[in-house]
Design an enzyme around this catalytic site. Structure first.
Site, PDB file in Angstrom:
ATOM      1  N   ASP A 237      -1.618   6.268  -7.303  1.00  0.00           N
ATOM      2  CA  ASP A 237      -0.879   5.967  -6.070  1.00  0.00           C
ATOM      3  C   ASP A 237       0.601   5.662  -6.333  1.00  0.00           C
ATOM      4  OD1 ASP A 237      -1.644   3.586  -7.301  1.00  0.00           O
ATOM      5  OD2 ASP A 237      -2.283   2.583  -5.472  1.00  0.00           O
TER       6      ASP A 237
ATOM      7  N   SER B  50      -6.462   5.557  -7.303  1.00  0.00           N
ATOM      8  CA  SER B  50      -5.555   4.467  -7.707  1.00  0.00           C
ATOM      9  C   SER B  50      -6.134   3.554  -8.791  1.00  0.00           C
ATOM     10  CB  SER B  50      -5.180   3.657  -6.481  1.00  0.00           C
ATOM     11  OG  SER B  50      -4.721   4.513  -5.482  1.00  0.00           O
TER      12      SER B  50
ATOM     13  N   ARG C 112      -9.448   7.523   2.549  1.00  0.00           N
ATOM     14  CA  ARG C 112      -8.740   8.125   3.676  1.00  0.00           C
ATOM     15  C   ARG C 112      -8.513   9.599   3.375  1.00  0.00           C
ATOM     16  NH1 ARG C 112      -3.371   6.202   5.076  1.00  0.00           N
ATOM     17  NH2 ARG C 112      -2.958   6.557   2.865  1.00  0.00           N
TER      18      ARG C 112
HETATM   19  C1  BGC Z   1      -4.683   0.050 -10.792  1.00  0.00           C
HETATM   20  C2  BGC Z   1      -3.537   1.035 -10.700  1.00  0.00           C
HETATM   21  C3  BGC Z   1      -3.071   1.155  -9.265  1.00  0.00           C
HETATM   22  C4  BGC Z   1      -2.757  -0.215  -8.693  1.00  0.00           C
HETATM   23  C5  BGC Z   1      -2.313  -0.162  -7.243  1.00  0.00           C
HETATM   24  C6  BGC Z   1      -4.295  -1.260 -10.134  1.00  0.00           C
HETATM   25  O1  BGC Z   1      -5.389  -2.135 -10.103  1.00  0.00           O
HETATM   26  O2  BGC Z   1      -5.023  -0.185 -12.137  1.00  0.00           O
HETATM   27  O3  BGC Z   1      -3.924   2.302 -11.199  1.00  0.00           O
HETATM   28  O4  BGC Z   1      -1.928   1.967  -9.243  1.00  0.00           O
HETATM   29  O5  BGC Z   1      -3.894  -1.047  -8.784  1.00  0.00           O
HETATM   30  O6  BGC Z   1      -3.269   0.389  -6.424  1.00  0.00           O
END
Ligand code: BGC
Length: 438
Positions: A193, A139, A73
């Site tokens: 995130d 993320s 996005r």
């Molecule tokens: C990732 C994190 C992320 C979380 C939420 C996990 O699988 O390792 O870095 O913050 O997902 O998106």
């Protein structure tokens, strides 16, 4: 008691996290945080973000790129100060689309495919005649060496795109932007995130010091009062989804064994949206195998399909309070091919879904208690925990269970509350960019 009821009763015993267990898990989590910070072996990575909380005075217009694993996005966001912002334009696309025949998150896809696709989405939103400072929410666990540089440690959420692990994500993005002739888009910050969620909430609320995602994935970040690298306050991405000192059931062990990366992301595999449907399927499957639920021919075979319930609205099972559980009957029909379910089948399924989601909320709350004990041992301050993600936002009873578990596990008169922070990953990237450039 019927065999089904006896089995459900046993299941409840296995999946219920008692108040005593909450205390134990919170303590172990706190210890694992301290080990991670001290550079000792720990399942918690404790990754630096090179960011403090916002001053709440940040203003300006920034591009925010949000890459979470399902969609990409792009948001053109204007920050107005004190928690206020306007999103002037949005663009975005899913990372895979069977109808359009593309999949940028499979083994067959490469870093080039993925980042070219991302740059194309950015191109749809911008004009040629101005400079766009960009913040990137990525993320996944990255090892950051500064606010604008970080290498992917490993993929999570079953993503498999090749050529990205170990690479600097900002460098990959910049190269793709140059290829598209988008040199006037200038990456300034890269964040997780959870960090974005914390920043977004803290932009308006001075009590926010924890940010968390309870959605497809799970993870939490918090404001460390004295980061080991700088001896200053810094937001740390815990990568709490990898926590592994937990009361696993045989169902968790099976799910882990059959997953892309056995042994990793054990907490995430017990709590997050990506895996909860699969846990419900595995448990239901074992009940079918034992002849305890509708066991007619084709049903069994369909139920054996891994991730059959992926993306299915598990919350629908929890919402149906009707006498005949009609919505659950439709769910079973549409998702599991069970045409003639009995009321007992439907209630059993609801029961399983309730046990799995309640356990998820209680485990997540236990980790928050561990974090709170670390940052404020005597709990003298008020704390707001900012949370984003569909599980927290949409699952009936989920947010309440987290709050009740916090109230039960924290002996304090100060206020500890959770709050939904929607779009935290997008807005947070804009706030991080503002901090970087102002
Ligand atoms: C990732 C994190 C992320 C979380 C939420 C996990 O699988 O390792 O870095 O913050 O997902 O998106």
């Amino acid at each position: 008691m019927s065999n089904l009821l006896t089995t459900l009763h046993k299941l409840a015993l296995q999946l219920t996290i008692t108040p005593e267990q909450i205390g134990i898990i919170a303590n172990k989590f706190q210890q694992a945080m301290q080990n991670g910070l001290a550079g000792q072996p720990s399942s918690l990575k404790m990754l630096p973000s090179y960011l403090n909380k916002p001053s709440r005075k940040e203003t300006g217009t920034f591009l925010a790129l949000d890459f979470g694993g399902t969609n990409v996005r792009v948001l053109l966001t204007e920050l107005l100060g004190e928690g206020q912002f306007t999103v002037h334009a949005r663009a975005g696309k899913p990372l895979k689309n069977d109808i359009e025949h593309y999949n940028h998150i499979s083994k067959q896809s490469t870093a080039n495919h993925l980042f070219d696709f991302i740059a194309q989405q950015i191109a749809t939103l911008i004009k040629p005649d101005r400079i766009y400072p960009l913040g990137h929410t990525f993320s996944f666990p990255i090892h950051q060496i500064g606010l604008n540089a970080g290498a992917l440690i490993h993929w999570t959420k079953e993503i498999e795109t090749t050529g990205v692990v170990g690479k600097d994500i900002t460098a990959l993005l910049k190269a793709a932007l140059v290829k598209q002739g988008l040199e006037h888009v200038v990456p300034q910050a890269i964040i997780n995130d959870t960090v974005g969620t914390l920043l977004t909430s803290a932009y308006g609320n001075p009590f926010t010091d924890i940010g968390s995602i309870c959605g497809t994935g799970h993870n939490t970040a918090y404001l460390e009062p004295c980061a080991p690298w700088t001896k200053e306050p810094m937001i740390i991405n815990i990568e709490s989804g990898n926590f592994d000192q937990l009361p696993f059931t045989a169902y968790d062990t099976l799910l882990d064994k059959q997953s892309e990366k056995p042994g990793e992301q054990r907490l995430e595999k017990m709590v997050s949206g990506h895996y909860i449907g699969e846990l419900v399927r595995i448990i239901a499957c074992s009940l079918f195998e034992d002849g305890l639920l509708a066991s007619s021919g084709p049903t069994r075979e369909i139920l054996k399909t891994p991730y059959l319930l992926h993306g299915a609205p598990i919350s629908l099972l929890l919402e149906d309070d009707s006498e005949e559980s009609n919505a659950i009957a439709c769910f079973l029909n549409d998702n599991l091919g069970i045409l003639n379910s009995t009321i007992e089948d439907r209630q059993a399924l609801k029961n399983i879904a309730t046990l799995v989601t309640t356990r998820s909320a209680r485990l997540v709350a236990a980790t928050y208690i561990g974090i709170l004990h670390h940052i404020d041992p005597n709990l003298t301050q008020n704390h707001t925990i900012a949370i984003d993600g569909s599980l927290y936002e949409k699952t009936p009873g989920y947010a309440d269970t987290i709050q009740m578990t916090l109230d039960e596990g924290l002996a304090t008169t100060s206020e500890v509350t959770t709050t939904l922070t929607k779009d935290g990953s997008g807005i947070g990237a804009a706030i991080a960019t503002a901090i970087a450039v102002l």
